[in-house]
Scaffold this motif. Structure first.
Motif, PDB file in Angstrom:
ATOM      1  N   ARG A  55       1.242  -1.375  -0.132  1.00  0.00           N
ATOM      2  CA  ARG A  55      -0.104  -0.072   0.021  1.00  0.00           C
ATOM      3  C   ARG A  55       0.829   1.352   0.268  1.00  0.00           C
ATOM      4  NH1 ARG A  55      -1.970  -3.069   4.457  1.00  0.00           N
ATOM      5  NH2 ARG A  55      -1.938  -1.186   6.068  1.00  0.00           N
ATOM      6  N   PRO A  56       1.280   2.162  -1.666  1.00  0.00           N
ATOM      7  CA  PRO A  56       2.389   2.704  -1.182  1.00  0.00           C
ATOM      8  C   PRO A  56       2.034   4.186  -0.829  1.00  0.00           C
ATOM      9  CG  PRO A  56       2.283   1.425  -3.444  1.00  0.00           C
ATOM     10  CD  PRO A  56       1.489   1.209  -2.288  1.00  0.00           C
ATOM     11  N   GLY A  57       3.200   4.546   0.123  1.00  0.00           N
ATOM     12  CA  GLY A  57       2.671   6.197   0.832  1.00  0.00           C
ATOM     13  C   GLY A  57       3.229   7.107  -0.452  1.00  0.00           C
ATOM     14  N   ALA A  58       3.033   8.417   0.077  1.00  0.00           N
ATOM     15  CA  ALA A  58       2.874   9.166  -1.181  1.00  0.00           C
ATOM     16  C   ALA A  58       4.375   9.503  -1.381  1.00  0.00           C
ATOM     17  CB  ALA A  58       2.314  10.517  -0.140  1.00  0.00           C
ATOM     18  N   ALA A  59       5.065   9.228  -0.902  1.00  0.00           N
ATOM     19  CA  ALA A  59       6.610  10.351  -0.172  1.00  0.00           C
ATOM     20  C   ALA A  59       7.960   8.931   0.990  1.00  0.00           C
ATOM     21  CB  ALA A  59       6.846  11.411   0.247  1.00  0.00           C
ATOM     22  N   LEU A  60       8.837   9.386   0.718  1.00  0.00           N
ATOM     23  CA  LEU A  60       9.457   8.367   1.056  1.00  0.00           C
ATOM     24  C   LEU A  60       9.971   9.130   2.725  1.00  0.00           C
ATOM     25  CD1 LEU A  60      12.967   8.120  -1.746  1.00  0.00           C
ATOM     26  CD2 LEU A  60      10.708   6.383  -1.484  1.00  0.00           C
ATOM     27  N   ASN A  61      10.475   8.083   2.839  1.00  0.00           N
ATOM     28  CA  ASN A  61      10.370   8.813   4.931  1.00  0.00           C
ATOM     29  C   ASN A  61      11.542   9.712   4.957  1.00  0.00           C
ATOM     30  OD1 ASN A  61      10.961   8.975   7.838  1.00  0.00           O
ATOM     31  ND2 ASN A  61       9.044   7.614   8.165  1.00  0.00           N
ATOM     32  N   ALA A  62      11.763  10.950   5.048  1.00  0.00           N
ATOM     33  CA  ALA A  62      12.808  12.162   5.373  1.00  0.00           C
ATOM     34  C   ALA A  62      13.761  11.375   6.050  1.00  0.00           C
ATOM     35  CB  ALA A  62      12.299  12.963   5.599  1.00  0.00           C
ATOM     36  N   GLU A  63      13.671  10.471   7.487  1.00  0.00           N
ATOM     37  CA  GLU A  63      14.465  10.355   8.207  1.00  0.00           C
ATOM     38  C   GLU A  63      15.255   9.325   7.943  1.00  0.00           C
ATOM     39  OE1 GLU A  63      11.975  10.337  11.726  1.00  0.00           O
ATOM     40  OE2 GLU A  63      12.513  11.961  12.274  1.00  0.00           O
ATOM     41  N   SER A  64      14.711   8.278   7.382  1.00  0.00           N
ATOM     42  CA  SER A  64      15.032   7.210   6.624  1.00  0.00           C
ATOM     43  C   SER A  64      15.734   7.483   5.639  1.00  0.00           C
ATOM     44  CB  SER A  64      13.970   6.884   5.827  1.00  0.00           C
ATOM     45  OG  SER A  64      13.064   5.961   6.354  1.00  0.00           O
ATOM     46  N   VAL A  65      16.045   8.305   4.514  1.00  0.00           N
ATOM     47  CA  VAL A  65      16.597   9.215   3.512  1.00  0.00           C
ATOM     48  C   VAL A  65      17.654   9.945   3.855  1.00  0.00           C
ATOM     49  CG1 VAL A  65      16.985  10.777   1.949  1.00  0.00           C
ATOM     50  CG2 VAL A  65      15.502   9.417   1.554  1.00  0.00           C
ATOM     51  N   ALA A  66      17.861  10.774   4.862  1.00  0.00           N
ATOM     52  CA  ALA A  66      18.506  11.254   6.362  1.00  0.00           C
ATOM     53  C   ALA A  66      19.954  10.854   6.938  1.00  0.00           C
ATOM     54  CB  ALA A  66      17.580  12.296   6.752  1.00  0.00           C
ATOM     55  N   ALA A  67      19.271   8.721   7.030  1.00  0.00           N
ATOM     56  CA  ALA A  67      20.048   8.330   7.491  1.00  0.00           C
ATOM     57  C   ALA A  67      20.683   7.310   6.580  1.00  0.00           C
ATOM     58  CB  ALA A  67      19.042   6.847   8.339  1.00  0.00           C
ATOM     59  N   LEU A  68      20.397   7.418   5.672  1.00  0.00           N
ATOM     60  CA  LEU A  68      20.854   6.579   4.853  1.00  0.00           C
ATOM     61  C   LEU A  68      21.775   7.902   3.589  1.00  0.00           C
ATOM     62  CD1 LEU A  68      18.164   5.141   2.345  1.00  0.00           C
ATOM     63  CD2 LEU A  68      19.770   3.438   3.773  1.00  0.00           C
ATOM     64  N   GLU A  69      21.963   8.480   3.469  1.00  0.00           N
ATOM     65  CA  GLU A  69      23.324   9.585   3.186  1.00  0.00           C
ATOM     66  C   GLU A  69      24.164   9.419   4.769  1.00  0.00           C
ATOM     67  OE1 GLU A  69      21.106  13.277   2.860  1.00  0.00           O
ATOM     68  OE2 GLU A  69      20.201  13.142   0.365  1.00  0.00           O
ATOM     69  N   GLU A  70      23.461   9.391   5.291  1.00  0.00           N
ATOM     70  CA  GLU A  70      24.634   9.368   6.706  1.00  0.00           C
ATOM     71  C   GLU A  70      26.287   8.753   6.389  1.00  0.00           C
ATOM     72  OE1 GLU A  70      21.946  10.598  10.241  1.00  0.00           O
ATOM     73  OE2 GLU A  70      23.396   8.704  10.773  1.00  0.00           O
ATOM     74  N   VAL A  71      25.389   7.609   5.305  1.00  0.00           N
ATOM     75  CA  VAL A  71      26.376   6.230   5.141  1.00  0.00           C
ATOM     76  C   VAL A  71      26.484   6.186   3.872  1.00  0.00           C
ATOM     77  CG1 VAL A  71      25.958   4.701   7.241  1.00  0.00           C
ATOM     78  CG2 VAL A  71      24.424   4.099   5.393  1.00  0.00           C
ATOM     79  N   GLY A  72      26.620   7.448   3.138  1.00  0.00           N
ATOM     80  CA  GLY A  72      26.317   7.386   1.661  1.00  0.00           C
ATOM     81  C   GLY A  72      25.218   6.346   0.499  1.00  0.00           C
ATOM     82  N   ALA A  73      24.507   5.769   1.438  1.00  0.00           N
ATOM     83  CA  ALA A  73      24.273   5.310   0.447  1.00  0.00           C
ATOM     84  C   ALA A  73      23.028   6.210  -0.534  1.00  0.00           C
ATOM     85  CB  ALA A  73      22.558   3.713   1.303  1.00  0.00           C
TER      86      ALA A  73
END
Length: 153
Positions: A55-73
């Motif tokens: 049941r896809p949501g409207a957008a990516l979770n901003a906190e998930s994206v930020a946590a991934l960016e911290e490790v270069g993903a």
């Protein structure tokens, strides 16, 4: 240079088949996107990585994206999308993230990852997402080993 003994002279060595892994959660905005990004980062080109939601949501979770960016993903170009049943059946493995996600995959092998949920311990925000990310990263590493993939140097 002489070709390896198992490859007849003049013929190319067989190209190893790249496995397809589909990561699925309910909204496809957090955990499945994290797993996909971490798998792509760890095994670039060694595995075809997909993610989707029941049941896809409207957008990516901003906190998930930020946590991934911290490790270069990266989640660049990604967005929540529904599961394509045909693709789920063509995948070599479907990984369901969470207890609540349900998906009929036919003969495709399925793993269920019940990931750490720090909010149950009162951990919220960026600290919560880092713990979730690290749990998923460990599972991705183990899956890569299970699939015989070599991590990027």
């Amino acid at each position: 240079m002489t070709p390896p003994a198992h490859v007849p002279s003049g013929e190319a060595a067989p190209v190893p088949e790249v496995p397809t892994v589909l990561f699925v959660c309910v909204k496809n905005g957090g955990k499945s996107q994290m797993a996909a990004a971490l798998m792509r980062q760890r095994h670039p080109g060694g595995v075809r990585v997909l993610s989707a939601g029941t049941r896809p949501g409207a957008a990516l979770n901003a906190e998930s994206v930020a946590a991934l960016e911290e490790v270069g993903a990266s989640t660049a170009g990604e967005h929540p999308k529904p599961v394509d049943p045909a693709l789920a059946q063509e995948a070599d493995l479907v990984v369901l993230l969470g207890e609540e996600v349900e998906l009929e995959t036919g003969p495709t092998p399925v793993q269920r990852w019940v990931t750490d949920e720090p909010s149950r311990r009162g951990v919220e925000g960026a600290d919560r997402m880092r713990l979730v990310r690290d749990d998923i990263a460990a599972r991705v590493a183990a899956l890569g080993e299970q699939l015989g993939l070599r991590p990027q140097a």
